[in-house]
Design an enzyme around this catalytic site. Structure first.
Site, PDB file in Angstrom:
ATOM      1  N   SER A  85       1.470  -3.205   4.508  1.00 18.52           N
ATOM      2  CA  SER A  85       1.058  -1.888   4.985  1.00 18.52           C
ATOM      3  C   SER A  85       1.578  -0.799   4.032  1.00 18.52           C
ATOM      4  O   SER A  85       1.230  -0.801   2.848  1.00 18.52           O
ATOM      5  CB  SER A  85       1.553  -1.693   6.423  1.00 18.52           C
ATOM      6  N   ASP A  95       3.633  20.906  -3.403  1.00 17.09           N
ATOM      7  CA  ASP A  95       4.003  20.399  -4.716  1.00 17.09           C
ATOM      8  C   ASP A  95       4.499  18.951  -4.688  1.00 17.09           C
ATOM      9  O   ASP A  95       5.434  18.579  -5.411  1.00 17.09           O
ATOM     10  CB  ASP A  95       5.059  21.306  -5.354  1.00 17.09           C
ATOM     11  N   HIS A 119      -4.046  -5.896  11.421  1.00 11.54           N
ATOM     12  CA  HIS A 119      -3.141  -5.290  10.446  1.00 11.54           C
ATOM     13  C   HIS A 119      -1.831  -6.057  10.306  1.00 11.54           C
ATOM     14  O   HIS A 119      -1.219  -6.066   9.232  1.00 11.54           O
ATOM     15  CB  HIS A 119      -2.856  -3.841  10.869  1.00 11.54           C
TER      16      HIS A 119
END
Length: 429
Positions: A143, A352, A405
């Site tokens: 993951s 940023d 998953h």
């Protein structure tokens, strides 16, 4: 710290290091980094290469091994396994409202900005300099751990011999908005699948939502249960065994008493245990930031949700569960997130964020990479994974619908064995 434990068929060694909070300032503030080394009994003195495991998340410690089983069993056939508690988790200077209590919101946000995949990989390279300075090692990412693998391949490929990814190939340049547009569609389909399997689940959900709206019951943690919190159970729909767990919990949600209908105390305890936001706050604080490169997330999941009004609760329409989304209101409703609210807003506005991937480097990659892509994965969009795979030179993948998953948790020995064979040219994809 260095100590040894004996597990079922496995010897475990603890390693504790101190690494720079900011690797660009090696003489600055330090944080703890914990690594657990595993070797199979009888191989303690063997000269074995290392395999480093990157846990899913962000904000979750490496698994605590029980013994020689699952993917660890396959790995220990030929490796020493290193279970890295990523910075801010487990025994690696864990992050929570108490550990950050002495900092202002601005200081908290600045501190937390150093806990993404790029610095996790820098930590790993720092540890390699101590444990395997002359030899590249193998890495496995599950993951979010796969996001770390792609970062490693981008900026420190010289440290790698092989790489493996399960359920975690990230988009290289898409922003968080694009990720959540795809995710809401996936979650919507998982809701449909859930209700097809359990036809009375919708009635149970709607009845519980009405009760919550009218009575505002409290959880065992003391928090007030809201409909928005209830919807978060949908994160379980993307895990093997998750839909069953959600349904059986809903069956026991309400209790009939002589005083009327009340929230079942069993539900009040189990509900909180099925969500990780109080116990693993870093998951909530930095989840959207894992997609950010030179732009702010600006609470992407919250904004994008307006494009999918079916997820907004209304007593006149069926309640849908959400998925792996983080919302600003969570920092009001979850007790352990409230003290981090202001820092979370600052991080959501941060623009940023540095680049996490180098597409040019990935395009000329020389490290053998094999990945398992789960076609039904609710958390990682298949099309995005395939698009990234096409940009990484030499990446071979196994596309399968066999697993959700958490495939490596459910059938890890087989999954890792197949990827090793694929990586070494012994298996066609």
């Amino acid at each position: 710290m260095h100590s040894t434990q004996k597990l079922a068929g496995v010897i475990a060694h603890k390693h504790q290091f101190q690494v720079p909070l900011d690797h660009s300032q090696p003489n600055g503030a330090k944080i703890d980094l914990f690594v657990r080394e595993l070797v199979r009994c009888g191989k303690e003195n063997a000269d074995l290469p290392f395999l480093v495991y990157f846990q899913g998340g962000p904000g979750f410690a490496a698994q605590r091994p029980m013994g020689d089983s699952g993917w660890i069993k396959r790995a220990l056939d030929e490796y020493r396994v290193l279970l890295l508690d990523q910075r801010g988790t487990g025994l690696s200077s864990p992050i929570n409202y108490q550990s950050l209590a002495g900092l202002s919101p601005n200081e908290q946000a600045e501190y937390l900005s150093h806990f993404r995949a790029d610095n996790i990989v820098r930590d790993a390279e720092w540890v390699r300099g101590k444990l395997s300075p002359d030899t590249p090692w193998t890495i496995l990412g599950q993951s979010f751990g796969g996001f770390c693998v792609l970062n490693y391949l981008s900026f420190a490929p010289q440290g790698l011999k092989e790489a493996y990814i399960t359920g975690g190939i990230p988009p290289l340049s898409l922003n968080a908005d694009a990720v959540y547009r795809a995710t809401y569609k996936r979650v919507r389909q998982k809701n449909r699948d859930f209700h097809q399997r359990f036809p009375d689940a919708q009635a149970l959900l709607d009845k519980l939502a009405a009760h919550i709206t009218q009575h505002k019951p409290r959880l065992a943690s003391g928090e007030t249960l809201t409909v928005e919190m209830l919807q978060l159970l949908g994160i379980q729909l993307g895990m093997e065994g998750g839909p069953e767990a959600v349904y059986y919990l809903l069956e026991q949600a309400l209790l009939q008493t002589t005083q009327g209908t009340v929230l079942n105390p069993f539900f009040a305890v189990q509900f909180s245990q099925m969500l990780d936001y109080n116990s693993n706050p870093l998951f909530a604080v930095l989840h959207e930031a894992i997609y950010c490169q030179g732009q702010a997330s600006d609470w992407a999941a919250h904004r994008v949700r307006n494009d999918y009004p079916e997820f907004h609760y209304d007593a006149d329409k069926p309640l849908l569960l959400t998925g792996e989304m983080i919302y600003p209101w969570m920092f009001e409703q979850f007790a352990s997130l409230r003290p981090l609210r202001d820092a979370a807003h600052l991080l959501a506005a941060k623009q940023d964020w540095p680049a996490l991937y180098d597409e040019q480097q990935l395009g000329q990659n020389q490290v053998p990479v094999a990945a398992a892509i789960y076609s039904e994965d609710m958390f990682v969009e298949m099309e995005y994974s395939l698009a990234t795979a096409a940009k990484v030179k030499g990446l071979r993948y196994w596309l399968t619908s066999e697993y959700e998953h958490n495939g490596i948790r459910m059938d890890g020995e087989r999954v890792l064995d197949r990827l090793i064979a694929l990586n070494r040219g012994k298996l066609l994809r």
